[in-house]
Design a protein around this motif. Structure first.
Motif: not given
Length: 373
Positions: A17, A20, A25-29, A35, A37, A43, A45, A48
């Motif tokens: 993480k 960058t 950016e967010g993360i798929d839980q 991530y 981007a 966006y 996916r 990463k």
């Protein structure tokens, strides 16, 4: 996906993480290593992930530094390539961003990254997006191979100069190991793009706020990278202390500071600004209260108001609240109809002039003079 591979990804995904891939950016839980981007089209996916989180380096801000007591795992090139292609086949990701800790030396780490990318390209015949992280100090052979396999390459400078890098990565040599590799990579990349008619991009990243770095120092290096080296993009990662690291007691950098650096970055890349146009305080920092373009306008009252109907593009770009796309709309409107008749006409064109109104005139008149509030 094998259970053993999944368990490794639960470590290698979150460990990536700190590289960058965008200002937002967010993360798929649900899926480790996936991530979101932000791109110009929305966006995407990205898978990463690190090839390994083992590392011989002592980067004081990093969760993967050698002295940290953390589980260390390695994913083989075969397993990494197979996992990525499974995610592609299930339409869970749109591309790959592959990095690594330095296990052994830079050449060894880079060879594993290249082996993974080669399997993906040649065995699985994948032709989509791959971003490869370059290890500092590797020879030209590795750089050339990385360019053959990727759509984007990057090597993180981490700091704007040698003095600042010593504060966070004492066993890295800024000039001879990091910056020189960035320059060699850029030279080879430009020749490769020209020869093979490709458009491989190159980026780098700063860790902002982990040292006593000033925005002035970052701007100096920013202008060098964009004007002389023609790098595609610089990312600014706001420092956040890692528990148990040598910098655990250093205050985290504000996201606002990173945001202001991105704004200044855009002014240099897209608005024709020079480093000396960026207004800094006595502490050599950007204002956190005002965006850099507004600060410039308020510091140069002699340049305003800017007349919408007669000003050239470079002057229109200096109007707060109006970006390159809207400047192009204004110019196209002037060409087609001869002139713009009112502030209201600008609004009808989809141009918000809330912030711009005090800095512009239309046919020599301010908005207030036309009673359009």
């Amino acid at each position: 996906m094998l259970d053993s591979v999944y368990k490794k990804l639960q470590i290698l995904g979150p460990s990536a993480k700190y590289d960058t891939c965008g200002p937002k950016e967010g993360i798929d839980q649900k899926i480790p290593g996936v991530y979101f981007a932000k791109t110009g089209n929305g966006y995407c996916r990205l898978f990463k992930v690190l090839q390994t989180n083992s590392c011989i380096k002592h980067c004081r801000y990093c969760v993967n530094q050698a002295c940290m007591n953390t589980p260390r795992v390695v994913l083989s090139p075969d397993d990494m390539a197979r996992t990525f292609m499974e995610l592609i086949g299930k339409r869970l990701v749109d591309g790959l961003f592959l990095s690594s800790g330095i296990l052994g030396n830079s050449q060894t780490a880079m060879s594993k990254i290249l082996e993974t990318a080669t399997i993906i390209r040649q065995r699985y015949h994948y032709h989509g997006y791959i971003h490869l992280k370059i290890m500092p100090g590797v020879t030209d052979i590795y750089l050339e191979e990385a360019l053959k396999l990727s759509n984007r390459v990057s090597l993180n400078l981490e700091a704007p100069n040698s003095e600042r890098l010593k504060e966070i990565s004492p066993d890295k040599n800024y000039e001879n190991e990091v910056l020189k590799t960035v320059i060699r990579l850029n030279t080879i990349r430009q020749k490769y793009n020209l020869k093979y008619k490709r458009n491989i991009s190159q980026t780098t990243q700063f860790v902002v706020g982990a040292t006593r770095d000033s925005d002035a120092e970052i701007l100096d290096t920013m202008q060098l990278l964009y004007r002389q080296l023609k790098l595609t993009r610089i990312f600014y990662s706001s420092f956040s202390p890692v528990s148990g690291s040598p910098l655990q007691d250093v205050t985290a950098s504000t996201t606002k500071r990173g945001h202001r650096l991105y704004q200044a970055d855009f002014l240099l890349r897209f608005y024709g600004f020079q480093k000396n146009d960026i207004v800094l305080g006595k502490n050599k920092m950007l204002s956190l209260q005002k965006d850099p373009k507004l600060a410039f306008a308020e510091s140069h009252p002699e340049l305003y108001p800017i007349e919408i109907n007669t000003s050239p593009r470079n002057n229109l770009l200096k109007i707060p609240g109006i970006g390159p796309d809207n400047v192009d709309k204004i110019i196209q409107r002037r060409i087609k109809y001869g002139k713009i008749n009112s502030h209201f006409e600008l609004k009808k064109m989809g141009i918000s002039i809330r912030r711009a109104s005090q800095f512009i005139t239309v046919n020599g008149k301010y908005e207030a003079q036309l009673n359009l509030f």
